[in-house]
Write a protein that holds these residues in place. Structure first.
Motif, short mmCIF file in Angstrom:
data_model
loop_
_atom_site.label_atom_id
_atom_site.label_comp_id
_atom_site.label_asym_id
_atom_site.label_seq_id
_atom_site.Cartn_x
_atom_site.Cartn_y
_atom_site.Cartn_z
N ALA A 23 0.83 -1.20 0.00
CA ALA A 23 0.00 0.00 0.00
C ALA A 23 0.87 1.25 0.00
O ALA A 23 0.58 2.23 -0.71
CB ALA A 23 -0.92 0.00 1.22
N ALA A 24 1.95 1.22 0.77
CA ALA A 24 2.86 2.37 0.82
C ALA A 24 3.52 2.60 -0.53
O ALA A 24 3.67 3.75 -0.97
CB ALA A 24 3.92 2.14 1.90
N ALA A 25 3.91 1.53 -1.20
CA ALA A 25 4.54 1.65 -2.52
C ALA A 25 3.57 2.28 -3.52
O ALA A 25 3.96 3.12 -4.34
CB ALA A 25 5.00 0.28 -3.00
N GLU A 26 2.30 1.89 -3.46
CA GLU A 26 1.30 2.47 -4.35
C GLU A 26 1.14 3.97 -4.10
O GLU A 26 1.05 4.76 -5.05
CB GLU A 26 -0.05 1.77 -4.14
CG GLU A 26 -0.08 0.32 -4.63
CD GLU A 26 -1.40 -0.36 -4.30
OE1 GLU A 26 -2.30 0.33 -3.75
OE2 GLU A 26 -1.53 -1.56 -4.59
N LEU A 27 1.12 4.36 -2.83
CA LEU A 27 0.98 5.77 -2.49
C LEU A 27 2.19 6.58 -2.96
O LEU A 27 2.05 7.70 -3.44
CB LEU A 27 0.80 5.92 -0.98
CG LEU A 27 -0.56 5.45 -0.43
CD1 LEU A 27 -0.51 5.33 1.08
CD2 LEU A 27 -1.67 6.39 -0.87
N LEU A 28 3.37 6.00 -2.83
CA LEU A 28 4.58 6.66 -3.31
C LEU A 28 4.53 6.86 -4.82
O LEU A 28 4.90 7.92 -5.34
CB LEU A 28 5.82 5.85 -2.93
CG LEU A 28 6.25 5.90 -1.46
CD1 LEU A 28 7.31 4.85 -1.19
CD2 LEU A 28 6.77 7.28 -1.09
N ASP A 29 4.08 5.83 -5.52
CA ASP A 29 3.97 5.92 -6.98
C ASP A 29 2.99 7.03 -7.39
O ASP A 29 3.21 7.74 -8.37
CB ASP A 29 3.49 4.59 -7.56
CG ASP A 29 4.57 3.51 -7.51
OD1 ASP A 29 5.75 3.87 -7.35
OD2 ASP A 29 4.22 2.32 -7.63
#
Length: 211
Positions: A23-29
């Motif tokens: 989820a954090a990776a998606e938000l960073l993207d």
């Protein structure tokens, strides 16, 4: 209530941790580092902020963990590359992986440097423990660098290519990889076929480190 295998009435602990990181990776993207908050990660992961704090100290801890994973993934990728095709072929194979990682997290390198600098100024043992993932960043970066240097050296030996013996060689290669990765990710050279750019860059880097 939990069981010896790490599962509880709330589900598998490692699965929850993984869901948090994804989820954090998606938000960073989607929105960069400013979009990464504990509340937003919890909402995206479908969990609570309290559960996230069971695994991560704060959003910096989550970010650093993702960076560590990224660097270890790249190190494993490089380690598995064949050496018998020469340096240029090896570098050409590394470039798409560099671009993939750059698109995911690498563009936030300034945040990484900031985390590293703040960690270096911290003098309390408790904070260093809380920032264990930040402290590992330098270690995983060195692991990737060592793997890349080993791969290049072995590829050069396989084709009988002498390399320049200079401490600037590896930083030169890393800078080249970062530059072409940024160009590919942001499509700065839209008039070029990406495959042609990769081939040209790999050849240029190879000639730059050869003697």
């Amino acid at each position: 209530m939990s069981s010896p295998n790490g599962k509880s009435i709330y589900g598998d602990a490692e699965a929850r941790r993984r869901r948090t990181l994804d989820a954090a990776a998606e938000l960073l993207d989607e929105g960069g580092y400013t979009a990464l908050t504990i509340r937003s990660v919890a909402a995206r992961a479908g969990t609570s902020t309290g559960l996230i704090y069971q695994y991560f100290t704060d959003k910096q801890d989550i970010f650093a963990t993702l960076l560590n994973e990224s660097q270890l993934e790249s190190a494993r990728f490089v380690a598995a590359l064949p050496r018998d095709r020469g340096v240029a072929a090896l570098v050409a194979a590394v470039i798409p992986e560099s671009a993939r990682q750059w698109a995911r997290i690498g563009r936030l390198a300034a945040v990484w440097r900031d985390l590293d600098a703040r960690e270096g100024r911290d003098s309390t043992g408790a904070r260093r423990t809380a920032r264990e993932s930040v402290g590992r960043l330098r270690v995983t970066a060195e692991q990737y660098n060592a793997e890349l240097l080993r791969a290049i050296t072995e590829a050069a030996q396989a084709e009988g290519r002498p390399l320049r013996e200079d401490p600037a060689m590896l930083p030169f290669v890393l800078s080249g990889l970062m530059g072409v990765a940024d160009t590919l990710v942001n499509n700065w050279a839209a008039h070029l076929d990406p495959a042609d750019l990769v081939e040209f860059t790999a050849d240029a880097i190879t000639r730059g480190i050869s003697r």
